[in-house]
Scaffold this motif. Structure first.
Motif, PDB file in Angstrom:
ATOM      1  N   GLU A   9       7.484   2.153  -7.850  1.00 34.11           N
ATOM      2  CA  GLU A   9       7.002   0.812  -8.166  1.00 34.11           C
ATOM      3  C   GLU A   9       6.972   0.590  -9.680  1.00 34.11           C
ATOM      4  N   HIS A  12      10.396  -0.108 -10.789  1.00 34.44           N
ATOM      5  CA  HIS A  12      10.761  -1.492 -10.452  1.00 34.44           C
ATOM      6  C   HIS A  12      10.222  -2.471 -11.494  1.00 34.44           C
ATOM      7  N   ALA A  59      12.419   0.397  -3.521  1.00 34.10           N
ATOM      8  CA  ALA A  59      11.587  -0.344  -4.472  1.00 34.10           C
ATOM      9  C   ALA A  59      12.432  -1.227  -5.384  1.00 34.10           C
TER      10      ALA A  59
END
Length: 127
Positions: A9, A12, A59
């Protein structure tokens, strides 16, 4: 396991990162995110990608509206890794997903985990 998802995450959310190397395979971050509108097909086959790479791919690809074909053929992600990707795919733009020679049964103390294979089949049926 949560740490892997948290790191994916964070990757990302990082706007500057262009590539990431995991398990020997290079993941093109900008292409996975869809920041390069010219990229319609992404070939990540035969890169020795595992479950960890799959979490990162999932992700990164979730907001991609440009890729129409994703090739993950001949990697070592296993069913749980494929589920991590399939759960994030944009079903409106992706037309072809190649996971051939990739979904191998997971061994847990010598026993094959069929639940992981069943979950992948269910996810693919919903797409």
């Amino acid at each position: 396991m949560r740490q892997v998802y948290a790191l994916a995450e964070a990757t990302h959310n990082n706007q500057a990162l262009q590539t990431i190397v995991l398990e020997g395979g290079v993941l093109p971050v900008h292409q996975l995110k869809g920041l390069n509108a010219k990229t319609k097909m992404l070939d990540l086959s035969r890169q020795n990608l595992t479950f960890v790479s799959s979490v990162f791919i999932g992700a990164l690809i979730r907001e991609n509206a440009t890729i129409t074909e994703l090739n993950l053929n001949s990697n070592d992600t296993g069913p749980d890794g494929m589920i991590a990707v399939v759960n994030q795919l944009n079903a409106t733009t992706l037309k072809t997903l190649d996971i051939g020679n990739n979904v191998r049964p997971i061994e847990t103390k010598g026993a094959v985990t069929q639940d992981a294979i069943k979950r992948l089949e269910e996810q693919l049926a919903q797409q």
